[in-house]
Design a protein around this motif. Structure first.
Motif, PDB file in Angstrom:
ATOM      1  N   ASP A   1       6.026 -71.111 -60.628  1.00  0.00           N
ATOM      2  CA  ASP A   1       6.148 -72.341 -59.854  1.00  0.00           C
ATOM      3  C   ASP A   1       6.036 -71.991 -58.376  1.00  0.00           C
ATOM      4  O   ASP A   1       6.811 -71.187 -57.866  1.00  0.00           O
ATOM      5  CB  ASP A   1       7.486 -73.018 -60.137  1.00  0.00           C
ATOM      6  N   SER A   2       5.062 -72.594 -57.717  1.00  0.00           N
ATOM      7  CA  SER A   2       4.845 -72.327 -56.293  1.00  0.00           C
ATOM      8  C   SER A   2       5.899 -73.011 -55.427  1.00  0.00           C
ATOM      9  O   SER A   2       6.049 -72.679 -54.260  1.00  0.00           O
ATOM     10  CB  SER A   2       3.449 -72.798 -55.870  1.00  0.00           C
ATOM     11  N   GLY A   3       6.602 -73.980 -56.002  1.00  0.00           N
ATOM     12  CA  GLY A   3       7.609 -74.711 -55.240  1.00  0.00           C
ATOM     13  C   GLY A   3       7.030 -75.878 -54.454  1.00  0.00           C
ATOM     14  O   GLY A   3       7.748 -76.572 -53.749  1.00  0.00           O
ATOM     15  N   LYS A   4       5.728 -76.102 -54.585  1.00  0.00           N
ATOM     16  CA  LYS A   4       5.079 -77.196 -53.871  1.00  0.00           C
ATOM     17  C   LYS A   4       4.908 -78.382 -54.802  1.00  0.00           C
ATOM     18  O   LYS A   4       5.058 -78.266 -56.017  1.00  0.00           O
ATOM     19  CB  LYS A   4       3.725 -76.730 -53.330  1.00  0.00           C
TER      20      LYS A   4
ATOM     21  N   ARG B   1       1.775 -74.491 -60.834  1.00  0.00           N
ATOM     22  CA  ARG B   1       2.808 -74.249 -61.847  1.00  0.00           C
ATOM     23  C   ARG B   1       2.124 -73.934 -63.171  1.00  0.00           C
ATOM     24  O   ARG B   1       1.093 -74.510 -63.499  1.00  0.00           O
ATOM     25  CB  ARG B   1       3.681 -75.492 -62.005  1.00  0.00           C
ATOM     26  N   ILE B   2       2.719 -73.021 -63.917  1.00  0.00           N
ATOM     27  CA  ILE B   2       2.262 -72.737 -65.275  1.00  0.00           C
ATOM     28  C   ILE B   2       3.468 -72.886 -66.195  1.00  0.00           C
ATOM     29  O   ILE B   2       4.515 -72.300 -65.960  1.00  0.00           O
ATOM     30  CB  ILE B   2       1.665 -71.317 -65.417  1.00  0.00           C
TER      31      ILE B   2
ATOM     32  N   VAL C   1      -1.515 -75.531 -66.896  1.00  0.00           N
ATOM     33  CA  VAL C   1      -1.643 -75.152 -65.493  1.00  0.00           C
ATOM     34  C   VAL C   1      -1.695 -76.436 -64.674  1.00  0.00           C
ATOM     35  O   VAL C   1      -2.552 -77.293 -64.898  1.00  0.00           O
ATOM     36  CB  VAL C   1      -2.929 -74.330 -65.235  1.00  0.00           C
ATOM     37  N   TYR C   2      -0.760 -76.546 -63.746  1.00  0.00           N
ATOM     38  CA  TYR C   2      -0.726 -77.690 -62.837  1.00  0.00           C
ATOM     39  C   TYR C   2      -1.196 -77.231 -61.462  1.00  0.00           C
ATOM     40  O   TYR C   2      -0.859 -76.144 -61.013  1.00  0.00           O
ATOM     41  CB  TYR C   2       0.697 -78.252 -62.725  1.00  0.00           C
ATOM     42  N   GLN C   3      -1.960 -78.099 -60.835  1.00  0.00           N
ATOM     43  CA  GLN C   3      -2.488 -77.794 -59.518  1.00  0.00           C
ATOM     44  C   GLN C   3      -1.604 -78.422 -58.453  1.00  0.00           C
ATOM     45  O   GLN C   3      -0.967 -79.444 -58.684  1.00  0.00           O
ATOM     46  CB  GLN C   3      -3.902 -78.369 -59.419  1.00  0.00           C
ATOM     47  N   GLU C   4      -1.576 -77.789 -57.282  1.00  0.00           N
ATOM     48  CA  GLU C   4      -0.838 -78.370 -56.171  1.00  0.00           C
ATOM     49  C   GLU C   4      -1.518 -79.677 -55.773  1.00  0.00           C
ATOM     50  O   GLU C   4      -2.730 -79.822 -55.885  1.00  0.00           O
ATOM     51  CB  GLU C   4      -0.800 -77.394 -54.998  1.00  0.00           C
ATOM     52  N   LYS C   5      -0.708 -80.632 -55.313  1.00  0.00           N
ATOM     53  CA  LYS C   5      -1.196 -81.983 -55.038  1.00  0.00           C
ATOM     54  C   LYS C   5      -2.304 -82.017 -53.980  1.00  0.00           C
ATOM     55  O   LYS C   5      -3.232 -82.801 -54.077  1.00  0.00           O
ATOM     56  CB  LYS C   5      -0.023 -82.867 -54.605  1.00  0.00           C
ATOM     57  N   ASP C   6      -2.241 -81.166 -52.985  1.00  0.00           N
ATOM     58  CA  ASP C   6      -3.186 -81.219 -51.871  1.00  0.00           C
ATOM     59  C   ASP C   6      -4.453 -80.400 -52.093  1.00  0.00           C
ATOM     60  O   ASP C   6      -5.281 -80.279 -51.210  1.00  0.00           O
ATOM     61  CB  ASP C   6      -2.504 -80.775 -50.578  1.00  0.00           C
ATOM     62  N   LYS C   7      -4.660 -79.836 -53.296  1.00  0.00           N
ATOM     63  CA  LYS C   7      -5.822 -78.991 -53.578  1.00  0.00           C
ATOM     64  C   LYS C   7      -6.936 -79.799 -54.261  1.00  0.00           C
ATOM     65  O   LYS C   7      -6.671 -80.757 -54.976  1.00  0.00           O
ATOM     66  CB  LYS C   7      -5.442 -77.809 -54.483  1.00  0.00           C
ATOM     67  N   ASP C   8      -8.191 -79.359 -54.028  1.00  0.00           N
ATOM     68  CA  ASP C   8      -9.336 -79.959 -54.719  1.00  0.00           C
ATOM     69  C   ASP C   8      -9.295 -79.564 -56.183  1.00  0.00           C
ATOM     70  O   ASP C   8      -8.733 -78.530 -56.551  1.00  0.00           O
ATOM     71  CB  ASP C   8     -10.643 -79.464 -54.095  1.00  0.00           C
ATOM     72  N   ALA C   9      -9.952 -80.387 -57.016  1.00  0.00           N
ATOM     73  CA  ALA C   9     -10.012 -80.084 -58.456  1.00  0.00           C
ATOM     74  C   ALA C   9     -10.693 -78.740 -58.672  1.00  0.00           C
ATOM     75  O   ALA C   9     -11.548 -78.324 -57.893  1.00  0.00           O
ATOM     76  CB  ALA C   9     -10.764 -81.192 -59.180  1.00  0.00           C
TER      77      ALA C   9
END
Length: 169
Positions: free
Chosen positions: A66-69, A41-42, A93-101
């Protein structure tokens, strides 16, 4: 891997610059680079004080993408930009929960993406202010004759539609 995306990044910029609608343009543009960097998400936050371009203080927050995830709680990248009118643009910028930093290289890449996005947002904001100024008297802040006629036309159209709905025509 990111360097291989240079041509895709060029496509990203061209798509983003081809449209004024930020949401649609960014979503379409991001499709060209999503294989190189994952974004969940941005969010854009604008705080614009009263200035030559803005008669009222503005505080706008908009989800650009928003990726919706499901997202991580804290933003992975935050960019603060002061515009020429003393306003502050914050891009998160927000990262999806299941992604590495993000790696440092990915953060730099995101910084470039956010710079390009900021230029697009500034162009969009300025063009909307130019449009508004064509409808508003700069001294009084009220609608000028063109703005009045346009607003009257909108209200007449809405009134006609509501009347037709009430009459079930």
């Amino acid at each position: 891997m990111i360097m291989n995306g240079a041509l895709k990044f060029d496509t990203f910029i061209n798509i983003l610059n081809s449209e004024l609608n930020t949401d649609q343009a960014f979503s379409r543009a991001y499709e060209s680079i999503k294989d190189y960097i994952s974004v969940g998400r941005i969010i854009s936050k604008l705080t614009q004080p009263v200035s030559d371009f803005s008669v009222l203080e503005e505080n706008l927050e908009k989800i650009i993408y928003d990726s919706g995830k499901e997202m991580k709680e804290d933003p992975a990248v935050e960019k603060l930009i002061v515009n020429n009118e003393g306003g502050l643009v914050t891009l998160l910028v927000y990262q999806e929960k299941d992604k590495d930093a993000y790696t440092e290289e990915e953060k730099e890449y995101l910084g470039i993406i956010l710079d390009v996005l900021n230029l697009h947002l500034a162009r969009y904001w300025l063009s909307s202010k130019v449009y508004e100024s064509s409808l508003i008297n700069s001294v009084s802040g009220l609608l000028n004759s063109i703005g009045f006629v346009r607003e009257l036309g909108k209200r007449i159209t809405i009134s006609c539609i509501l009347t037709l709905e009430i009459l079930d025509l």
